[in-house]
Design a protein around this motif. Structure first.
Motif, PDB file in Angstrom:
ATOM      1  N   LYS A 121       0.847  -1.190   0.000  1.00 35.03           N
ATOM      2  CA  LYS A 121       0.000   0.000   0.000  1.00 35.03           C
ATOM      3  C   LYS A 121       0.881   1.239   0.000  1.00 35.03           C
ATOM      4  CE  LYS A 121      -4.237  -1.648   0.474  1.00 35.03           C
ATOM      5  NZ  LYS A 121      -5.353  -1.333  -0.363  1.00 35.03           N
ATOM      6  N   ASP A 122       0.518   2.156  -0.879  1.00 33.42           N
ATOM      7  CA  ASP A 122       1.153   3.473  -0.931  1.00 33.42           C
ATOM      8  C   ASP A 122       0.028   4.472  -0.740  1.00 33.42           C
ATOM      9  OD1 ASP A 122       2.881   5.596  -1.318  1.00 33.42           O
ATOM     10  OD2 ASP A 122       2.797   5.479  -3.503  1.00 33.42           O
ATOM     11  N   GLY A 123      -0.253   4.797   0.527  1.00 32.88           N
ATOM     12  CA  GLY A 123      -1.441   5.601   0.813  1.00 32.88           C
ATOM     13  C   GLY A 123      -2.671   4.748   0.567  1.00 32.88           C
ATOM     14  N   GLU A 124      -3.547   5.194  -0.298  1.00 33.95           N
ATOM     15  CA  GLU A 124      -4.767   4.458  -0.639  1.00 33.95           C
ATOM     16  C   GLU A 124      -4.548   3.512  -1.820  1.00 33.95           C
ATOM     17  OE1 GLU A 124      -7.756   4.505   1.033  1.00 33.95           O
ATOM     18  OE2 GLU A 124      -6.544   5.616   2.482  1.00 33.95           O
ATOM     19  N   ASN A 125      -3.438   3.651  -2.518  1.00 27.06           N
ATOM     20  CA  ASN A 125      -3.186   2.859  -3.717  1.00 27.06           C
ATOM     21  C   ASN A 125      -2.491   1.547  -3.398  1.00 27.06           C
ATOM     22  OD1 ASN A 125      -4.133   4.976  -5.418  1.00 27.06           O
ATOM     23  ND2 ASN A 125      -2.168   6.002  -5.173  1.00 27.06           N
ATOM     24  N   ALA A 132      -9.686  -2.068  -7.784  1.00 29.92           N
ATOM     25  CA  ALA A 132     -10.744  -3.066  -7.781  1.00 29.92           C
ATOM     26  C   ALA A 132     -11.596  -2.995  -9.041  1.00 29.92           C
ATOM     27  CB  ALA A 132     -11.620  -2.895  -6.549  1.00 29.92           C
ATOM     28  N   ASP A 133     -11.749  -1.792  -9.599  1.00 31.69           N
ATOM     29  CA  ASP A 133     -12.645  -1.637 -10.739  1.00 31.69           C
ATOM     30  C   ASP A 133     -12.010  -1.954 -12.087  1.00 31.69           C
ATOM     31  OD1 ASP A 133     -11.061   0.630 -10.330  1.00 31.69           O
ATOM     32  OD2 ASP A 133     -12.441   1.919 -11.431  1.00 31.69           O
ATOM     33  N   LYS A 134     -10.679  -1.899 -12.160  1.00 35.12           N
ATOM     34  CA  LYS A 134     -10.027  -2.144 -13.454  1.00 35.12           C
ATOM     35  C   LYS A 134      -8.739  -2.944 -13.242  1.00 35.12           C
ATOM     36  CE  LYS A 134      -8.048   0.135 -17.433  1.00 35.12           C
ATOM     37  NZ  LYS A 134      -7.361   1.312 -17.894  1.00 35.12           N
ATOM     38  N   PRO A 135      -8.703  -4.198 -13.711  1.00 33.07           N
ATOM     39  CA  PRO A 135      -7.475  -4.988 -13.552  1.00 33.07           C
ATOM     40  C   PRO A 135      -6.345  -4.435 -14.426  1.00 33.07           C
ATOM     41  CG  PRO A 135      -9.103  -6.207 -14.824  1.00 33.07           C
ATOM     42  CD  PRO A 135      -9.755  -4.937 -14.385  1.00 33.07           C
ATOM     43  N   SER A 136      -5.121  -4.642 -13.969  1.00 36.38           N
ATOM     44  CA  SER A 136      -3.952  -4.177 -14.704  1.00 36.38           C
ATOM     45  C   SER A 136      -3.577  -5.183 -15.785  1.00 36.38           C
ATOM     46  CB  SER A 136      -2.771  -3.988 -13.751  1.00 36.38           C
ATOM     47  OG  SER A 136      -1.574  -3.826 -14.479  1.00 36.38           O
ATOM     48  N   LYS A 137      -3.448  -4.721 -17.008  1.00 40.45           N
ATOM     49  CA  LYS A 137      -3.077  -5.601 -18.115  1.00 40.45           C
ATOM     50  C   LYS A 137      -1.657  -6.142 -17.907  1.00 40.45           C
ATOM     51  CE  LYS A 137      -3.773  -7.537 -22.066  1.00 40.45           C
ATOM     52  NZ  LYS A 137      -4.616  -8.716 -22.151  1.00 40.45           N
ATOM     53  N   ARG A 138      -0.734  -5.325 -17.398  1.00 43.51           N
ATOM     54  CA  ARG A 138       0.643  -5.781 -17.169  1.00 43.51           C
ATOM     55  C   ARG A 138       0.683  -6.883 -16.110  1.00 43.51           C
ATOM     56  NH1 ARG A 138       3.446  -0.830 -15.422  1.00 43.51           N
ATOM     57  NH2 ARG A 138       1.371  -0.127 -15.007  1.00 43.51           N
ATOM     58  N   TYR A 139      -0.121  -6.741 -15.072  1.00 45.46           N
ATOM     59  CA  TYR A 139      -0.208  -7.775 -14.041  1.00 45.46           C
ATOM     60  C   TYR A 139      -0.748  -9.068 -14.645  1.00 45.46           C
ATOM     61  CZ  TYR A 139      -1.997 -10.273  -9.967  1.00 45.46           C
ATOM     62  OH  TYR A 139      -2.277 -11.242  -9.031  1.00 45.46           O
TER      63      TYR A 139
END
Length: 131
Positions: A39-43, A75-82
C-alpha cells in the motif's frame, strides 16, 4: 554460501518484457515467481519478480529480477501488465506466489527494502536459507 540479490529492471512498464524474455530464455533455471503487493497511501502497488537458481554448480549467485512498484491495482479495473505476468508465468508452468510487503518508501534506502524482502522470502521458505 549462496548470495541472493535483487536486480531491479525498472518499475514494470516496458521493462516487463525484458523480465518475460529472461523467464523464457532461462525457464529451466526459474526457482520461483513472486507478486509483492504493498500500500502506498490508498493505492495498491504491485512488484513482480522472478528468482533463478545459480547458473552453474560452482556459482554462488541467485539473482532475483524485479520490476518494483510500477503496477497499480484497482478493484474496478485490472492491470493488463499484471495479467500478462500471470499468464506468462503460467505458460512456463510457474504459479507466482503473492505476498503482502511494506512499501519501499518506508525504507530510507532501496537496499534496506530489498534486505527486508529477502528476509520475508526466507521466513516463508520461498528462498533457500543461507548455508
Amino acid at each position: 554460501m549462496i548470495q541472493q540479490r535483487f536486480i531491479e529492471l525498472g518499475e514494470g512498464y516496458s521493462d516487463i518484457y525484458e523480465l518475460f524474455e529472461l523467464m523464457s530464455t532461462n525457464s529451466r533455471r526459474i526457482f520461483k515467481a513472486y507478486v509483492f503487493s504493498s500500500k502506498d497511501g490508498e493505492n495498491e502497488k504491485v512488484s513482480i519478480a522472478v528468482s533463478f537458481t545459480p547458473a552453474t554448480a560452482d556459482s554462488h549467485f541467485m539473482p532475483i529480477y524485479i520490476c518494483r512498484e510500477g503496477i497499480k491495482l484497482t478493484a474496478d479495473k485490472p492491470s493488463k501488465r499484471y495479467e500478462l505476468f500471470i499468464e506468462h508465468a503460467k505458460s512456463l508452468h510457474i504459479q507466482p506466489v503473492r505476498l503482502e510487503v511494506k512499501h519501499s518508501s518506508l525504507f530510507p534506502e532501496t537496499q534496506l527494502y530489498y534486505q527486508y524482502v529477502i528476509g520475508v522470502l526466507r521466513l516463508n521458505h520461498l528462498l533457500p536459507p543461507l548455508q
